[in-house]
Each structure stands twice: as structure tokens, then as C-alpha cells.
Motif scaffolding. Structure first.
Motif, short mmCIF file in Angstrom:
data_model
loop_
_atom_site.label_atom_id
_atom_site.label_comp_id
_atom_site.label_asym_id
_atom_site.label_seq_id
_atom_site.Cartn_x
_atom_site.Cartn_y
_atom_site.Cartn_z
N SER A 32 -4.52 -1.51 -6.74
CA SER A 32 -5.18 -0.20 -6.70
C SER A 32 -6.11 -0.05 -5.50
O SER A 32 -6.65 1.03 -5.27
CB SER A 32 -5.94 0.06 -8.00
OG SER A 32 -6.96 -0.90 -8.15
N ASN A 33 -6.31 -1.10 -4.72
CA ASN A 33 -7.16 -1.05 -3.54
C ASN A 33 -6.34 -1.12 -2.26
O ASN A 33 -5.37 -1.87 -2.19
CB ASN A 33 -8.17 -2.20 -3.54
CG ASN A 33 -9.19 -2.05 -4.63
OD1 ASN A 33 -9.47 -0.96 -5.09
ND2 ASN A 33 -9.74 -3.16 -5.07
N LEU A 34 -6.75 -0.35 -1.27
CA LEU A 34 -6.12 -0.37 0.05
C LEU A 34 -7.19 -0.71 1.06
O LEU A 34 -8.27 -0.10 1.07
CB LEU A 34 -5.50 1.00 0.36
CG LEU A 34 -4.85 1.14 1.73
CD1 LEU A 34 -3.53 0.37 1.76
CD2 LEU A 34 -4.61 2.58 2.05
N LEU A 35 -6.92 -1.67 1.93
CA LEU A 35 -7.88 -2.12 2.93
C LEU A 35 -7.44 -1.67 4.31
O LEU A 35 -6.29 -1.89 4.70
CB LEU A 35 -8.01 -3.65 2.89
CG LEU A 35 -8.98 -4.24 3.90
CD1 LEU A 35 -10.41 -3.97 3.48
CD2 LEU A 35 -8.75 -5.73 4.05
N ILE A 36 -8.35 -1.02 5.03
CA ILE A 36 -8.11 -0.68 6.44
C ILE A 36 -8.99 -1.62 7.24
O ILE A 36 -10.22 -1.52 7.20
CB ILE A 36 -8.47 0.79 6.73
CG1 ILE A 36 -7.64 1.72 5.85
CG2 ILE A 36 -8.26 1.10 8.21
CD1 ILE A 36 -8.05 3.17 5.92
N PRO A 37 -8.39 -2.59 7.97
CA PRO A 37 -9.19 -3.60 8.65
C PRO A 37 -9.98 -3.02 9.82
O PRO A 37 -9.60 -2.02 10.42
CB PRO A 37 -8.15 -4.61 9.13
CG PRO A 37 -6.87 -3.88 9.16
CD PRO A 37 -6.97 -2.78 8.14
N ASN A 38 -11.07 -3.70 10.16
CA ASN A 38 -11.96 -3.20 11.19
C ASN A 38 -11.37 -3.33 12.60
O ASN A 38 -11.91 -2.76 13.53
CB ASN A 38 -13.33 -3.88 11.13
CG ASN A 38 -13.25 -5.36 11.46
OD1 ASN A 38 -12.22 -5.88 11.87
ND2 ASN A 38 -14.35 -6.05 11.28
#
Length: 152
Positions: free
Chosen positions: A114-120
Motif C-alpha cells: 500500500s506504500n509507494l516510495l519516490i527516491p530522492n
């Protein structure tokens, strides 16, 4: 030639017109005065305002809301409602940089949790406007938020 009040007004008006014209020409020619639109298809997006509003209202009516947060490392985490089946969530995430149109990008939603990560590494420090256009089982939603990304 006699210098009187009328001649002074004509000269003042002429100088003012020259000042304004040189200012307008300088702003149009000089690249440091960037006057481009925030998005390329600004007018098309304005036509779609009602649809966006309906999707935003649908997102507000959810019991568990979508959340968008930035952590200390500069990563952005988008948490979708946990009571939804992640396999049925589709859509796109739009990231807009108000100060520089060249940094704008979008990405499809592809979830395994349920989580989506957009990396820095895809983001620079500063303000980002994030719009998540997503749908679940035939219902469309839209969430919009501004974040300030700051990497340590």
C-alpha cells in the motif's frame, strides 16, 4: 523655440513611452525573465477543472485517506488506503516543480504494497507540487499536495 508647459508634457510623455517600451522589450528578450507557463497544456487542464474537483471530492470522502509525506532523506512516501486491494489501484503520479518546468515528471502507479516510495535521487531540494490521479474499481480519485523536499 520657446519651452512652455505643453512642450514639457509632450517631452515627458515621450520619455515615459520610451522607458516603458525598452522595459517591455528587455523582459521579452532577456532569458533571465522566464515567462513560460507552468505546464505546456495549461489551457487544456483548465477545461478539465470540474472533473478534477469531482475526483478530489471522492478522495475526501474516503474513510482512510491517501497520505503524501517526505522523510529526512528527501524520499517521498505515498501511502494508499490499506483496505484497498493494491492490485486494483491504477493511475499516475505527477510531480511539478513550480520554479523549473524542466524538472517536472510523471510516473505510473505500480504497487506491491500500500506504500509507494519516490527516491530522492529523482528529486532536487525545494518545493514540489504532487498530484496523484488514481482509480480503484471504477471510481476515480485525485489527491494533491505541496511538499518541500530537503535532503540531509
Amino acid at each position: 523655440m520657446k519651452f512652455n508647459f505643453g512642450t514639457g508634457i509632450v517631452i515627458a510623455m515621450g520619455l515615459f513611452m520610451i522607458f516603458i517600451l525598452q522595459y517591455v522589450i528587455r523582459v521579452q528578450v532577456d532569458s533571465k525573465f522566464d515567462n513560460e507557463l507552468v505546464t505546456e497544456n495549461y489551457y487544456q487542464q483548465e477545461i478539465e477543472v470540474d472533473g478534477k474537483h469531482d475526483r478530489e471530492v471522492a478522495a475526501l470522502k474516503l474513510n482512510e485517506k491517501l497520505s503524501i509525506e517526505s522523510n529526512r532523506n528527501g524520499d517521498i512516501t505515498i501511502a494508499f488506503p490499506t483496505n484497498f486491494d493494491v492490485k486494483n489501484i491504477t493511475g499516475k503520479i505527477f510531480l511539478y516543480r513550480p520554479s523549473n518546468q524542466k524538472l517536472d515528471f510523471d510516473m505510473p502507479i505500480s504497487l506491491s504494497s500500500s506504500n509507494l516510495l519516490i527516491p530522492n535521487n529523482t528529486l532536487v531540494d525545494g518545493r514540489w507540487d504532487i498530484a496523484v490521479e488514481w482509480s480503484y474499481e471504477g471510481t476515480d480519485y485525485r489527491n494533491k499536495q505541496s511538499l518541500t523536499v530537503k535532503k540531509d
